[in-house]
Scaffold this motif. Structure first.
Motif, PDB file in Angstrom:
ATOM      1  N   GLY A  97      85.452 -18.082  53.669  1.00  0.00           N
ATOM      2  CA  GLY A  97      84.346 -17.176  53.943  1.00  0.00           C
ATOM      3  C   GLY A  97      83.267 -17.256  52.885  1.00  0.00           C
ATOM      4  O   GLY A  97      83.487 -17.755  51.776  1.00  0.00           O
ATOM      5  N   THR A  98      82.087 -16.769  53.241  1.00  0.00           N
ATOM      6  CA  THR A  98      80.940 -16.726  52.340  1.00  0.00           C
ATOM      7  C   THR A  98      80.205 -15.413  52.548  1.00  0.00           C
ATOM      8  O   THR A  98      80.018 -14.978  53.684  1.00  0.00           O
ATOM      9  CB  THR A  98      79.977 -17.896  52.599  1.00  0.00           C
ATOM     10  OG1 THR A  98      80.661 -19.134  52.435  1.00  0.00           O
ATOM     11  CG2 THR A  98      78.798 -17.848  51.633  1.00  0.00           C
ATOM     12  N   THR A  99      79.812 -14.774  51.459  1.00  0.00           N
ATOM     13  CA  THR A  99      79.038 -13.536  51.525  1.00  0.00           C
ATOM     14  C   THR A  99      77.840 -13.650  50.593  1.00  0.00           C
ATOM     15  O   THR A  99      77.981 -14.070  49.445  1.00  0.00           O
ATOM     16  CB  THR A  99      79.893 -12.325  51.107  1.00  0.00           C
ATOM     17  OG1 THR A  99      81.034 -12.224  51.953  1.00  0.00           O
ATOM     18  CG2 THR A  99      79.089 -11.039  51.204  1.00  0.00           C
ATOM     19  N   VAL A 100      76.675 -13.301  51.101  1.00  0.00           N
ATOM     20  CA  VAL A 100      75.444 -13.309  50.302  1.00  0.00           C
ATOM     21  C   VAL A 100      74.770 -11.956  50.450  1.00  0.00           C
ATOM     22  O   VAL A 100      74.546 -11.486  51.566  1.00  0.00           O
ATOM     23  CB  VAL A 100      74.476 -14.422  50.750  1.00  0.00           C
ATOM     24  CG1 VAL A 100      73.195 -14.368  49.915  1.00  0.00           C
ATOM     25  CG2 VAL A 100      75.126 -15.798  50.634  1.00  0.00           C
ATOM     26  N   THR A 101      74.466 -11.317  49.324  1.00  0.00           N
ATOM     27  CA  THR A 101      73.720 -10.059  49.310  1.00  0.00           C
ATOM     28  C   THR A 101      72.551 -10.232  48.360  1.00  0.00           C
ATOM     29  O   THR A 101      72.738 -10.641  47.213  1.00  0.00           O
ATOM     30  CB  THR A 101      74.602  -8.893  48.841  1.00  0.00           C
ATOM     31  OG1 THR A 101      75.758  -8.798  49.688  1.00  0.00           O
ATOM     32  CG2 THR A 101      73.834  -7.586  48.897  1.00  0.00           C
ATOM     33  N   ALA A 102      71.330  -9.936  48.847  1.00  0.00           N
ATOM     34  CA  ALA A 102      70.140 -10.184  48.024  1.00  0.00           C
ATOM     35  C   ALA A 102      69.106  -9.097  48.220  1.00  0.00           C
ATOM     36  O   ALA A 102      68.953  -8.545  49.311  1.00  0.00           O
ATOM     37  CB  ALA A 102      69.544 -11.549  48.369  1.00  0.00           C
ATOM     38  N   TYR A 103      68.394  -8.798  47.124  1.00  0.00           N
ATOM     39  CA  TYR A 103      67.242  -7.905  47.156  1.00  0.00           C
ATOM     40  C   TYR A 103      65.998  -8.767  46.957  1.00  0.00           C
ATOM     41  O   TYR A 103      65.871  -9.460  45.937  1.00  0.00           O
ATOM     42  CB  TYR A 103      67.342  -6.856  46.045  1.00  0.00           C
ATOM     43  CG  TYR A 103      68.388  -5.798  46.296  1.00  0.00           C
ATOM     44  CD1 TYR A 103      68.059  -4.635  46.990  1.00  0.00           C
ATOM     45  CD2 TYR A 103      69.697  -5.951  45.839  1.00  0.00           C
ATOM     46  CE1 TYR A 103      69.012  -3.648  47.226  1.00  0.00           C
ATOM     47  CE2 TYR A 103      70.650  -4.980  46.075  1.00  0.00           C
ATOM     48  CZ  TYR A 103      70.299  -3.831  46.763  1.00  0.00           C
ATOM     49  OH  TYR A 103      71.256  -2.860  47.006  1.00  0.00           O
ATOM     50  N   HIS A 115      76.356 -14.171  45.404  1.00  0.00           N
ATOM     51  CA  HIS A 115      76.824 -15.208  46.336  1.00  0.00           C
ATOM     52  C   HIS A 115      78.306 -15.444  46.071  1.00  0.00           C
ATOM     53  O   HIS A 115      78.694 -15.819  44.974  1.00  0.00           O
ATOM     54  CB  HIS A 115      76.021 -16.498  46.133  1.00  0.00           C
ATOM     55  CG  HIS A 115      76.365 -17.574  47.106  1.00  0.00           C
ATOM     56  ND1 HIS A 115      75.945 -18.880  46.959  1.00  0.00           N
ATOM     57  CD2 HIS A 115      77.106 -17.551  48.249  1.00  0.00           C
ATOM     58  CE1 HIS A 115      76.399 -19.608  47.962  1.00  0.00           C
ATOM     59  NE2 HIS A 115      77.113 -18.822  48.748  1.00  0.00           N
ATOM     60  N   HIS A 116      79.127 -15.188  47.079  1.00  0.00           N
ATOM     61  CA  HIS A 116      80.579 -15.310  46.934  1.00  0.00           C
ATOM     62  C   HIS A 116      81.132 -16.184  48.052  1.00  0.00           C
ATOM     63  O   HIS A 116      80.834 -15.958  49.223  1.00  0.00           O
ATOM     64  CB  HIS A 116      81.243 -13.926  46.981  1.00  0.00           C
ATOM     65  CG  HIS A 116      82.727 -13.956  46.892  1.00  0.00           C
ATOM     66  ND1 HIS A 116      83.544 -13.045  47.532  1.00  0.00           N
ATOM     67  CD2 HIS A 116      83.566 -14.801  46.239  1.00  0.00           C
ATOM     68  CE1 HIS A 116      84.807 -13.332  47.274  1.00  0.00           C
ATOM     69  NE2 HIS A 116      84.847 -14.392  46.495  1.00  0.00           N
TER      70      HIS A 116
END
Length: 350
Positions: A97-103, A115-116
């Motif tokens: 899996g991949t998770t991206v959270t950005a402001y 970015h994980h």
């Protein structure tokens, strides 16, 4: 473990690495910078929605799901766009899996991004976590790679003047939505990016010929955007995405990969209460920040109350000592009888 490195303008590669091209030569094209500066607020309002695609193998097997959502938010009282993207599935039956959270600011500048990505093999886990944050005119990047029991930490810092026209994994999703809504990609659309070794590289975008896709038995026109992620000394990675007229993502694939992410249901036919992206709060910057702030607030409030009422510690201490001395079988009954004299409706004589 590599020591932290401060990268000045012009930026330089981390010590000991071989580069095929001087990093200082890698700059964003004027067309790309002009595009970012030309983004209007009304365009951003058209990008605030969620997409949900299914990952399918060449044989038509359902392998997982890809979701991306955007919404308006604030970070440190600054208006911005909060982006959350998540991909979950399996490679050869191994969960990944991949998770991206950005402001992101209105002109796609990255304020903060997480970015994980992970792959779980039999008795072995490969996990990569990368965090970048902008502060005092610099972009600081920290990455932790866990390969089985081996943990590697890397960090690097770049001056923001060297990152003019930067596109990251997070801002890339918003940029391509905007390109799809305009249905026109500037020539020589070259942006600054980072490669796998956190070195400055570049990413290029170009338009693809319009195609027709069949979704739920209906034929629709889709606009294509190709993204080529270059590396200093490795082969480039190419992604091809196709969008509907309203900017919704219709398909996404990495060239050379046997899997494709496809939209199975047209947005206009979705139920009003669409499925929300499952969110792990520990991986969400905003939720984790609120949790930590609230945690510290409660700790300070509780500590203040205990200082104002020292009799609480004495009362609890006496009870525990008496409990350990008597060692009753029924602790609840013992506690009830012990604290009975303290109840307000019990007379002092009793």
């Amino acid at each position: 473990m590599e020591s932290p490195e401060r990268v000045e303008t012009p930026p330089r590669s981390p010590a000991g690495t071989k580069t095929g091209k001087d990093v200082s030569e890698m700059v964003a094209s004027e067309e790309a910078v002009a595009f970012m500066l030309s983004i209007e607020p009304v365009e951003l309002t058209k990008c605030v929605f969620a997409d949900s695609l299914v990952t399918i193998s060449e044989g038509g097997r359902d392998l997982g799901r890809f979701c991306v959502s955007m919404e308006f938010a604030h970070r440190a009282h600054q208006p911005c766009v909060l982006l959350h993207a998540q991909s979950q599935g399996a490679i050869d039956d191994s969960p990944c899996g991949t998770t991206v959270t950005a402001y992101l600011t209105a002109d796609l500048e990255v304020l903060e991004e997480d970015h994980h990505e992970y792959v779980k093999l039999d008795g072995h886990i490969l996990d990569k976590q990368c965090h970048m944050v902008q502060c005092d005119g610099e972009m600081s990047i920290e990455r932790v790679t866990t390969d089985g029991k081996e943990v590697t930490r890397d960090s690097v810092s770049y001056s923001m003047t060297a990152l003019r026209g930067l596109v990251t994994e997070g801002s890339n999703f918003l940029l391509m939505r905007l390109l799809a809504l305009r249905k026109k990609i500037p020539e020589h659309m070259t942006c600054i990016s980072f490669d796998q070794k956190l070195r400055i590289s570049c990413t290029t975008f170009r338009g693809l010929e319009q195609e027709q896709m069949e979704i739920e038995g209906e034929t629709v026109e889709v606009f294509g955007v190709e993204r080529i992620v270059h590396s200093v000394d490795e082969s480039p990675t190419t992604w091809q995405c196709y969008f509907l007229a309203d900017g919704h993502l219709a398909s996404r694939l990495q060239v050379g990969s046997p899997v494709t992410m496809r939209l199975l249901q047209l947005p206009s036919q979705k139920e009003e209460a669409y499925d929300k992206i499952p969110l792990v709060w520990e991986e969400d910057i905003q939720m984790r920040s609120k949790f930590l702030d609230r945690k510290e607030e409660l700790k300070a409030d509780h500590a203040s109350y205990l200082r104002a009422h020292p009799e609480i510690r004495a009362l609890i201490s006496d009870f525990l000592q008496f409990l350990l001395l008597k060692k009753p079988n029924d602790v609840f009954q013992f506690a009830r009888e012990y604290f009975l004299p303290f109840t307000s409706n019990t007379s002092l004589d009793t």
